[in-house]
Design an enzyme around this catalytic site. Structure first.
Site, PDB file in Angstrom:
ATOM      1  N   ASN A 142       1.704  -6.332  -2.256  1.00 35.40           N
ATOM      2  CA  ASN A 142       0.937  -6.254  -3.374  1.00 35.40           C
ATOM      3  C   ASN A 142       0.592  -7.785  -3.997  1.00 35.40           C
ATOM      4  O   ASN A 142      -0.421  -7.989  -4.408  1.00 35.40           O
ATOM      5  CB  ASN A 142       1.799  -5.444  -4.270  1.00 35.40           C
ATOM      6  CG  ASN A 142       1.428  -4.029  -3.697  1.00 35.40           C
ATOM      7  OD1 ASN A 142       2.547  -3.086  -3.547  1.00 35.40           O
ATOM      8  ND2 ASN A 142       0.383  -3.395  -3.560  1.00 35.40           N
TER       9      ASN A 142
ATOM     10  N   GLU B  38      -1.506  -4.611 -13.604  1.00 29.74           N
ATOM     11  CA  GLU B  38       0.052  -4.277 -13.579  1.00 29.74           C
ATOM     12  C   GLU B  38       0.685  -5.576 -13.424  1.00 29.74           C
ATOM     13  O   GLU B  38       1.242  -5.625 -12.310  1.00 29.74           O
ATOM     14  CB  GLU B  38       0.228  -3.383 -12.491  1.00 29.74           C
ATOM     15  CG  GLU B  38      -0.568  -2.135 -12.644  1.00 29.74           C
ATOM     16  CD  GLU B  38      -0.203  -0.939 -11.572  1.00 29.74           C
ATOM     17  OE1 GLU B  38       0.944   0.020 -11.989  1.00 29.74           O
ATOM     18  OE2 GLU B  38      -0.568  -0.965 -10.551  1.00 29.74           O
TER      19      GLU B  38
ATOM     20  N   ASN C 245      -3.388  -7.621  -4.299  1.00 30.13           N
ATOM     21  CA  ASN C 245      -3.421  -7.256  -5.410  1.00 30.13           C
ATOM     22  C   ASN C 245      -4.114  -8.448  -6.342  1.00 30.13           C
ATOM     23  O   ASN C 245      -5.047  -8.182  -6.823  1.00 30.13           O
ATOM     24  CB  ASN C 245      -2.498  -6.477  -6.053  1.00 30.13           C
ATOM     25  CG  ASN C 245      -2.349  -4.971  -5.572  1.00 30.13           C
ATOM     26  OD1 ASN C 245      -2.308  -4.844  -4.277  1.00 30.13           O
ATOM     27  ND2 ASN C 245      -2.170  -4.281  -6.501  1.00 30.13           N
TER      28      ASN C 245
ATOM     29  N   GLY D 282      -2.401  10.240  -7.513  1.00 27.05           N
ATOM     30  CA  GLY D 282      -1.992  11.396  -7.887  1.00 27.05           C
ATOM     31  C   GLY D 282      -2.811  12.486  -6.979  1.00 27.05           C
ATOM     32  O   GLY D 282      -2.635  13.731  -6.614  1.00 27.05           O
TER      33      GLY D 282
ATOM     34  N   SER E 172      -5.790  -1.816  -6.003  1.00 30.42           N
ATOM     35  CA  SER E 172      -5.991  -1.194  -7.224  1.00 30.42           C
ATOM     36  C   SER E 172      -6.351  -2.403  -8.385  1.00 30.42           C
ATOM     37  O   SER E 172      -7.252  -2.097  -9.192  1.00 30.42           O
ATOM     38  CB  SER E 172      -4.802  -0.299  -7.781  1.00 30.42           C
ATOM     39  OG  SER E 172      -3.776  -1.045  -7.822  1.00 30.42           O
TER      40      SER E 172
ATOM     41  N   LYS F 167       7.644  -3.862  -0.576  1.00 28.87           N
ATOM     42  CA  LYS F 167       6.284  -3.595  -0.969  1.00 28.87           C
ATOM     43  C   LYS F 167       5.209  -4.712  -1.493  1.00 28.87           C
ATOM     44  O   LYS F 167       4.143  -4.926  -1.327  1.00 28.87           O
ATOM     45  CB  LYS F 167       6.285  -2.201  -1.458  1.00 28.87           C
ATOM     46  CG  LYS F 167       4.816  -1.675  -2.038  1.00 28.87           C
ATOM     47  CD  LYS F 167       3.887  -0.866  -0.815  1.00 28.87           C
ATOM     48  CE  LYS F 167       2.628  -0.851  -0.943  1.00 28.87           C
ATOM     49  NZ  LYS F 167       2.460   0.116  -2.210  1.00 28.87           N
TER      50      LYS F 167
ATOM     51  N   THR G 145      -3.753  11.841 -12.557  1.00 27.59           N
ATOM     52  CA  THR G 145      -4.619  12.442 -11.201  1.00 27.59           C
ATOM     53  C   THR G 145      -5.565  11.250 -10.852  1.00 27.59           C
ATOM     54  O   THR G 145      -6.961  11.797 -10.971  1.00 27.59           O
ATOM     55  CB  THR G 145      -5.017  13.877 -11.160  1.00 27.59           C
ATOM     56  OG1 THR G 145      -4.101  14.534 -11.779  1.00 27.59           O
ATOM     57  CG2 THR G 145      -5.559  14.509  -9.886  1.00 27.59           C
TER      58      THR G 145
END
Lengths: 318, 318
Positions: free
Chosen positions: A203, A281, A207, A19, A269, A199, A15
């Protein structure tokens, strides 16, 4: 729900911003939503969940069905997973434990081959779907999410017990319908891999550059050199996708670039991950696309240079 | 001097690390060296010049012929210019004022076309030479230079009154001889442009990455991703040089890479420039080589990506 079928029970794993936003939207629409929390548990039990949205206004969910241990969760029919792909190794047992038999798992993560990584670790009775969120959202503090723009979720069936096209389509339409009834734009994707490459066109430049150059989208879109670099990176990803058999619309990079120009200033992010010392990531967003494109005979030299620079700062941060 | 000719008067313009080191070495060898200083003037008058050298030990020049205004300098036969190429626009009048008629100007700067930028602004009677310093040196504080390794200067004649090959060679041998008699390794370069491209094979990866990733050579040489990136950047520069007609020895990049592995940990000048908020030498080290290679039909995609990232941080620092 209007369908009259039994109300599905939805579990939210992770979350954070993703989330929290989608879970709150679904819960406010009357769905039975259960949140698995870790560091945010105390704050959410005390204050509920809050989404400060530039689109929907200030939204609050005061009484949250929150759990700090998966063992306490009831078995869910749908699991929405919004954790970082960097922690996917430990995810499968949690998903398995939170799932009702034949449950559907929607993986809301960026990058390539996140489903392929998770699938062998999941029980066979679970359906696995992938979802791509086109949204500007970030976690402000425990239990508080800022939603700046957009929100659409594109969803495709990845693998599981539904073997035929109709069965898979029915499952995808079930979740897109749930999102739509909660006021969230949502589409079925014919080809999940194609959607993941599309996508990546966003990204890969934004990102990575937001972390490497410690900046956000507005300065990147205002500087002539970063504009050129973004467009060159986007074009390399388009070429990599094409080499892998996923021909994107030729002007798709340009469209994404122009959409980003109209966006409010946004910190992706990976910027937050870097600034807060969290793992980046890089596997899902860089290493796997680079390996896939290279195996298909396509080098992406600027993407690789960006990846290598990010891998360096990822190891040397702090 | 052993030649028996009249002792030449040497002026040092820009007494940072480069000017300070070579000026001190020449002065200690008995040459008549005059230093033009700005921010360091008071400290040098008070404490002299100091070079803490891992090669030569602790060297000091106690009584320095120092000036804070070029108008006070005597006319010099040789001018060694060690300022940043980013301030070359204001350099010509200073050089002209400090020069004796027919003086020789040695430009100790990195990058491409620094002589071409300066030449049209200089009086025709001045000889212009270019020099490339293979040295690990940095300014510690006003008047104090740390010398970590190496020191060789490669020198070529660029332009001026010496028209024939012999005349140019005699001038180059004069200054290489002066350096050698001061204990500094120095070579004549047959082709200055070729030498500048060779030096770029080092400066392009290490200067840029040390600023962008806020690091130094040892961490860059220890990380598998930055190692790959450095080698790819070096190879692109070699290809760019070749396209421009300067074929470097095929294993030159590998040699430089291996030399750097044996070097003490070093922060290139661009790292210091970035950290201290000074302009970055992006024109000479990146923009001009990129333009020259592109005009010759050779793209250097990783070099361009690095340049664009550096241009961004150069504009957004602080």
């Amino acid at each position: 729900m209007s369908s009259g079928t039994q109300r599905p029970r939805i579990g939210i794993i992770g979350t954070g911003a993703i989330g929290g936003f989608y879970g709150l939207m679904l819960a406010r629409a009357g769905f039975d939503v259960h949140f698995l929390l870790r560091s945010e548990f105390d704050a959410v039990i005390r204050n509920g969940l809050q989404v400060n949205s530039a689109v929907h206004g200030a939204l609050a969910l005061e009484r949250v069905q929150a759990y700090c241990s998966v063992a306490d969760m009831p078995p869910c029919d749908w699991l929405l997973v919004g954790t970082k792909s960097t922690s996917n190794d430990g995810l499968a047992p949690i998903i398995a434990q939170a799932s009702a038999p034949g449950a559907k798992v929607l993986l809301l993560q960026n990058g390539l081959a996140v489903e392929e990584q998770l699938r062998p670790l999941l029980p066979e009775h679970l359906h696995l779907l992938g979802g791509l969120c086109f949204i500007c959202v970030h976690r402000v503090e425990p239990g508080v999410v800022a939603h700046q723009a957009f929100g659409a979720v594109s969803i495709g069936y990845h693998s599981g017990p539904a073997i035929d096209r109709e069965g898979r389509q029915a499952i995808v339409e079930q979740i897109t319908g749930m999102f739509q009834s909660a006021g969230v734009e949502s589409h079925a994707m014919a080809d999940l891999q194609q959607a993941r490459w599309q996508k990546l066109v966003w990204n890969v430049p934004y990102n990575g550059l937001s972390a490497l150059l410690k900046t956000s989208t507005a300065p990147l879109m205002a500087d002539p050199d970063s504009r050129d670099l973004i467009q060159a990176l986007m074009e390399e990803v388009r070429q990599g996708a094409e080499a892998c058999g996923y021909a994107l619309p030729p002007d798709y990079p340009r469209q994404l670039f122009e959409t980003t120009e109209k966006m409010p200033d946004y910190k992706p992010s990976m910027h937050h991950d870097f600034v807060n010392g969290r793992p980046l990531e890089l596997e899902a967003i860089y290493a796997r696309p680079l390996a896939a494109a290279l195996a298909a005979g396509c080098d992406m030299p600027r993407v690789r240079a960006l990846y290598q620079a990010l891998a360096f700062i990822g190891r040397h941060k702090g």
